[in-house]
Design an enzyme around this catalytic site. Structure first.
Site: not given
Length: 150
Positions: A78, A129-130, A147
């Site tokens: 959201h 999250t990325k 790594k």
């Protein structure tokens, strides 16, 4: 259904429901797949006990992946809207792509809009999250590359 049996029946039922499921995909019966998005899972992928896939747009999981127990993969979220009645306001759906040969360890979370490159490892409890480049080991909350595996 027994948790680690009847894999062929599970594949058949998911295909019947519209998912694209490859050969020899093994999904434990305690896995919850929810939503009306497009789900694609490549050949020889394992999805472990009590994992949740919330599919509100496109989720693509490559071939030869190992997804451990209690992994959450969801592409709905959201927009934060402090001016509206609900802080979790406008729905947002972002595709998720998981490359071939990926290992997502126990209790990890894959959030909307993420691409995980081929042959990556997401360490136990990682919150992705990325996007993560191929041949990387990522860990933490939020998960960061720790790594290069190549």
């Amino acid at each position: 259904m027994p948790p680690t049996r009847c894999f062929g029946l599970k594949r058949h039922l998911l295909r019947w429901a519209g998912a694209e499921i490859g050969d020899n995909v093994r999904i434990c019966s305690s896995v919850n797949i929810i939503g009306n998005g497009t789900l694609r899972i490549g050949n020889n992928t394992w999805i472990g006990h009590e994992s949740i896939i919330m599919c509100s747009s496109d989720i693509s999981i490559g071939a030869d992946c190992d997804i451990a127990p209690r992994v959450y993969i969801g592409n709905g979220t959201h927009k934060i809207t402090p001016d509206l009645d609900k802080i979790a306001g406008i729905d947002i759906n972002k595709d998720i792509k998981i490359g071939n040969g990926v290992w997502i360890c126990v209790n990890s979370t894959i959030l909307p809009g993420v691409t995980i490159g081929r042959k990556c490892v997401v360490a136990a409890g990682g919150v992705v999250t990325k996007s993560i480049p191929e041949y990387s080991l990522a860990a933490g909350c939020p998960a960061i590359v720790k790594k290069n595996l190549y």
